[in-house]
Write an enzyme that holds these catalytic residues in place. Structure first.
Site, PDB file in Angstrom:
ATOM      1  N   ARG A   5      48.145  -5.900  15.537  1.00 55.07           N
ATOM      2  CA  ARG A   5      47.891  -6.041  14.095  1.00 55.07           C
ATOM      3  C   ARG A   5      47.125  -4.866  13.487  1.00 55.07           C
ATOM      4  O   ARG A   5      46.547  -4.959  12.420  1.00 55.07           O
ATOM      5  CB  ARG A   5      47.167  -7.345  13.756  1.00 55.07           C
ATOM      6  CG  ARG A   5      47.955  -8.575  14.120  1.00 55.07           C
ATOM      7  CD  ARG A   5      47.550  -9.768  13.285  1.00 55.07           C
ATOM      8  NE  ARG A   5      48.348 -10.911  13.654  1.00 55.07           N
ATOM      9  CZ  ARG A   5      48.039 -11.764  14.612  1.00 55.07           C
ATOM     10  NH1 ARG A   5      46.914 -11.601  15.281  1.00 55.07           N
ATOM     11  NH2 ARG A   5      48.825 -12.767  14.908  1.00 55.07           N
ATOM     12  N   LYS A  58      51.850   7.063   3.893  1.00 52.37           N
ATOM     13  CA  LYS A  58      53.200   6.571   4.195  1.00 52.37           C
ATOM     14  C   LYS A  58      53.426   6.677   5.697  1.00 52.37           C
ATOM     15  O   LYS A  58      53.258   7.752   6.275  1.00 52.37           O
ATOM     16  CB  LYS A  58      54.265   7.402   3.462  1.00 52.37           C
ATOM     17  CG  LYS A  58      54.372   7.079   1.976  1.00 52.37           C
ATOM     18  CD  LYS A  58      55.562   7.801   1.339  1.00 52.37           C
ATOM     19  CE  LYS A  58      55.665   7.463  -0.146  1.00 52.37           C
ATOM     20  NZ  LYS A  58      56.718   8.241  -0.842  1.00 52.37           N
TER      21      LYS A  58
HETATM   22  N1  GLY Z   1      56.372  12.821   0.285  1.00 51.51           N
HETATM   23  C1  GLY Z   1      56.191  12.173  -0.944  1.00 51.51           C
HETATM   24  C2  GLY Z   1      55.087  11.175  -0.911  1.00 51.51           C
HETATM   25  O1  GLY Z   1      54.297  11.136   0.018  1.00 51.51           O
HETATM   26  O2  GLY Z   1      54.989  10.392  -1.806  1.00 51.51           O
END
Ligand code: GLY
Length: 323
Positions: free
Chosen positions: A83, A105
């Site tokens: 987790r 991201k």
């Molecule tokens: N590579 C584009 C972003 O991280 O939003």
């Protein structure tokens, strides 16, 4: 503590990393095969198994030492293991220093669909040491430069002015460009982590660029383009759309096109390639309800988000790059 590396960064970057941290820490190294093709669930399963076998627990730390594949996949693996365990990104390519490693991201590919599976999850820290750039090729450096130029066009004209007026981009200049790029990305992401609005500006050049990149990747008779080479072409074409739809200076567009062709070389795109490239744009995961959205510029630093472009202009833009 676990260091996630690929075969290249294990050889070229781990010795330097260890020499910098001293002898007080014990690390287990997990090596995966290099390349985007391995950024998938099978590799994740291998890493989760290794973490388990090596006794990782919830207090373990994962250090992702590598390019975008390592930081994206390592972040995903760490964020889902038990987790979620903490992770640190240490990017080793220019592209990952100024883009992938910053902004939370994480993810992996699903077949040909890039970053289809993943989540937003922030590292404890991103540690950037431009010494690692000694380990990458000139072509990879130019690839990363495209993202830096993107920050120049969308956010800080000084970056673009500095790059276009330099004969040679030396390491001191790179240091300050990396610093400023990360500052910009951080500012954008702190305001809009989940890409509801402002963060979309980071996709300038990418709607067209990603389609061109994927098309060249899947065409057997074309040589692959680096991410930056494709994004640079994407930026030329999207500046052209901007000049048509928002009166962005055509002189500036022309100057930019000449710079891109000089710096990256002219990529051969045939008229017969236009249709499949446009089809690929329709599948871009950033589209909502099947509508292709672009980030365009009214002027440098003035972005217009979610702009739709008519099919005829899409074709015209591709032709513009070739003229
Ligand atoms: N590579 C584009 C972003 O991280 O939003």
């Amino acid at each position: 503590m676990f260091i996630l590396v690929d075969s290249n960064t294990n050889r070229d970057c781990v010795p330097y990393f260890l020499s910098q941290v001293g002898n007080n820490y014990k690390f287990e190294t997990i090596e995966i095969k290099a390349g985007e093709i391995h950024k998938n669930l099978t590799t994740c399963t291998d890493i989760w198994n290794l973490l388990t076998d090596l006794g990782a627990d919830r207090k373990s730390l994962m250090i992702n030492l590598g390019g975008g594949v390592i930081t994206d996949m390592g972040g995903f693996v760490a964020s889902t293991f038990k987790r979620g365990i903490k992770f640190i990104n240490i990017p080793t390519t220019l592209l990952s220093m100024v883009d992938a490693s910053v902004g939370g991201k994480t993810g992996i590919d699903l077949g040909v669909l890039k970053n289809q599976i993943g989540m937003f999850s922030n590292p404890e820290m991103v540690l950037i040491d431009t010494q690692f750039l000694e380990t990458i090729s000139d072509r990879e450096m130019r690839s990363g430069m495209a993202e830096i130029i993107k920050y120049g066009l969308t956010f800080d004209h000084k970056i673009w002015s500095q790059i276009k007026s330099s004969n040679k981009i030396d390491i001191e200049m790179i240091d300050s460009l990396v610093y400023r790029s990360v500052e910009i990305k951080n500012e954008v992401v702190l305001k809009d982590l989940k890409e509801d609005n402002l963060r979309k500006i980071l996709n300038f050049g990418h709607t067209m660029g990603h389609a061109i990149e994927s098309y060249f990747l899947e065409s057997e008779d074309k040589k692959n383009l680096t991410h930056g080479e494709a994004i640079a072409i994407g930026m030329v074409i999207e500046l052209y759309f901007s000049s048509k739809l928002f009166d962005f200076s055509i002189e500036e567009t022309e100057q930019f096109k000449n710079f891109v062709i000089n710096y990256y070389g002219q990529t051969r795109i045939e008229e017969s390639d236009f249709d499949p490239i446009i089809k690929l744009m329709i599948f871009d995961k950033k589209n909502v309800n099947g509508i292709i959205n672009f980030i365009l510029l009214k002027e440098i630093e003035q972005c217009e988000i979610d702009v739709q472009v008519h099919n005829d202009l899409l074709i015209d833009g591709l032709k513009y790059y070739l003229r």
